[in-house]
Design a protein around this motif. Structure first.
Motif, PDB file in Angstrom:
ATOM      1  N   UNK A  56     106.571  21.685   8.811  1.00 50.26           N
ATOM      2  CA  UNK A  56     105.395  21.371   9.610  1.00 50.26           C
ATOM      3  C   UNK A  56     105.805  20.824  10.973  1.00 50.26           C
ATOM      4  N   UNK A  57     105.114  21.264  11.977  1.00 49.52           N
ATOM      5  CA  UNK A  57     105.253  20.712  13.317  1.00 49.52           C
ATOM      6  C   UNK A  57     104.149  19.672  13.488  1.00 49.52           C
ATOM      7  N   UNK A  58     104.408  18.619  14.248  1.00 49.36           N
ATOM      8  CA  UNK A  58     103.348  17.632  14.471  1.00 49.36           C
ATOM      9  C   UNK A  58     102.153  18.286  15.177  1.00 49.36           C
ATOM     10  N   UNK A  59     100.989  18.085  14.622  1.00 48.95           N
ATOM     11  CA  UNK A  59      99.759  18.620  15.198  1.00 48.95           C
ATOM     12  C   UNK A  59      98.743  17.501  15.348  1.00 48.95           C
ATOM     13  N   UNK A  60      97.988  17.514  16.413  1.00 50.77           N
ATOM     14  CA  UNK A  60      96.935  16.503  16.554  1.00 50.77           C
ATOM     15  C   UNK A  60      95.776  16.834  15.627  1.00 50.77           C
ATOM     16  N   UNK A  61      94.972  15.854  15.250  1.00 46.72           N
ATOM     17  CA  UNK A  61      93.767  16.144  14.474  1.00 46.72           C
ATOM     18  C   UNK A  61      92.868  17.095  15.275  1.00 46.72           C
ATOM     19  N   UNK A  62      92.179  17.970  14.558  1.00 45.76           N
ATOM     20  CA  UNK A  62      91.253  18.887  15.216  1.00 45.76           C
ATOM     21  C   UNK A  62      89.871  18.755  14.594  1.00 45.76           C
ATOM     22  N   UNK A  63      88.887  19.211  15.288  1.00 42.90           N
ATOM     23  CA  UNK A  63      87.496  19.135  14.876  1.00 42.90           C
ATOM     24  C   UNK A  63      87.201  20.309  13.939  1.00 42.90           C
ATOM     25  N   UNK A  64      86.857  20.018  12.686  1.00 41.53           N
ATOM     26  CA  UNK A  64      86.608  21.074  11.697  1.00 41.53           C
ATOM     27  C   UNK A  64      85.824  20.524  10.521  1.00 41.53           C
ATOM     28  N   UNK A  65      85.393  21.426   9.660  1.00 41.17           N
ATOM     29  CA  UNK A  65      84.830  21.048   8.367  1.00 41.17           C
ATOM     30  C   UNK A  65      86.003  20.987   7.399  1.00 41.17           C
ATOM     31  N   UNK A  66      86.376  19.795   6.988  1.00 35.36           N
ATOM     32  CA  UNK A  66      87.561  19.586   6.152  1.00 35.36           C
ATOM     33  C   UNK A  66      87.511  20.386   4.849  1.00 35.36           C
ATOM     34  N   UNK A  67      86.367  20.379   4.176  1.00 37.11           N
ATOM     35  CA  UNK A  67      86.256  21.070   2.888  1.00 37.11           C
ATOM     36  C   UNK A  67      86.298  22.587   3.041  1.00 37.11           C
ATOM     37  N   UNK A  68      85.695  23.095   4.101  1.00 37.47           N
ATOM     38  CA  UNK A  68      85.763  24.542   4.327  1.00 37.47           C
ATOM     39  C   UNK A  68      87.187  24.966   4.665  1.00 37.47           C
ATOM     40  N   UNK A  69      87.879  24.164   5.464  1.00 38.80           N
ATOM     41  CA  UNK A  69      89.267  24.481   5.798  1.00 38.80           C
ATOM     42  C   UNK A  69      90.143  24.413   4.548  1.00 38.80           C
ATOM     43  N   UNK A  70      89.877  23.442   3.692  1.00 37.36           N
ATOM     44  CA  UNK A  70      90.627  23.325   2.445  1.00 37.36           C
ATOM     45  C   UNK A  70      90.422  24.575   1.585  1.00 37.36           C
ATOM     46  N   UNK A  71      89.198  25.092   1.568  1.00 40.84           N
ATOM     47  CA  UNK A  71      88.904  26.299   0.799  1.00 40.84           C
ATOM     48  C   UNK A  71      89.646  27.509   1.378  1.00 40.84           C
ATOM     49  N   UNK A  72      89.699  27.607   2.701  1.00 37.51           N
ATOM     50  CA  UNK A  72      90.423  28.703   3.349  1.00 37.51           C
ATOM     51  C   UNK A  72      91.902  28.642   2.982  1.00 37.51           C
ATOM     52  N   UNK A  73      92.497  27.461   3.105  1.00 39.06           N
ATOM     53  CA  UNK A  73      93.920  27.292   2.799  1.00 39.06           C
ATOM     54  C   UNK A  73      94.178  27.555   1.323  1.00 39.06           C
ATOM     55  N   UNK A  74      93.290  27.082   0.467  1.00 38.66           N
ATOM     56  CA  UNK A  74      93.420  27.335  -0.973  1.00 38.66           C
ATOM     57  C   UNK A  74      93.439  28.833  -1.254  1.00 38.66           C
ATOM     58  N   UNK A  75      92.516  29.564  -0.656  1.00 39.26           N
ATOM     59  CA  UNK A  75      92.458  31.014  -0.872  1.00 39.26           C
ATOM     60  C   UNK A  75      93.727  31.706  -0.380  1.00 39.26           C
ATOM     61  N   UNK A  76      94.210  31.326   0.800  1.00 37.98           N
ATOM     62  CA  UNK A  76      95.437  31.924   1.335  1.00 37.98           C
ATOM     63  C   UNK A  76      96.643  31.645   0.439  1.00 37.98           C
ATOM     64  N   UNK A  77      96.783  30.387   0.022  1.00 38.56           N
ATOM     65  CA  UNK A  77      97.922  30.031  -0.826  1.00 38.56           C
ATOM     66  C   UNK A  77      97.840  30.695  -2.198  1.00 38.56           C
TER      67      UNK A  77
END
Length: 81
Positions: free
Chosen positions: A46-67
């Motif tokens: 992981x590279x350091x990334x700043x926090x970004x504006x998003x829907x945390x649960x929707x992003x978690x679902x996207x990452x879950x599906x990809x993984x």
């Protein structure tokens, strides 16, 4: 029928600042049993990334599906006893 339509309709996003790396880490923990069952080795860089504006649960679902797709696409390892 009305309940089904409400269930099928996507919820509006709940936007807020969140860190992508922490979401990926949480999702990997959720998938740990599947990852170990498939004998997949995860290498994280992981590279350091700043926090970004998003829907945390929707992003978690996207990452879950990809993984999940990635883990399921990995070739199975034969076990020799």
């Amino acid at each position: 029928m009305d309940q089904f339509l409400r269930f099928a309709k996507p919820a509006p996003p709940l936007l807020g600042k969140a860190e992508v790396v922490s979401i990926v880490e949480e999702t990997l923990q959720l998938l740990r049993p599947q990852i170990e069952k498939q004998r997949v080795v995860i290498q994280k860089e992981f590279q350091p990334l700043p926090p970004i504006f998003m829907d945390r649960e929707q992003m978690k679902q996207v990452i879950l599906n990809l993984l999940l797709n990635a883990v399921q696409a990995m070739p199975r390892v034969a076990t020799w006893l």
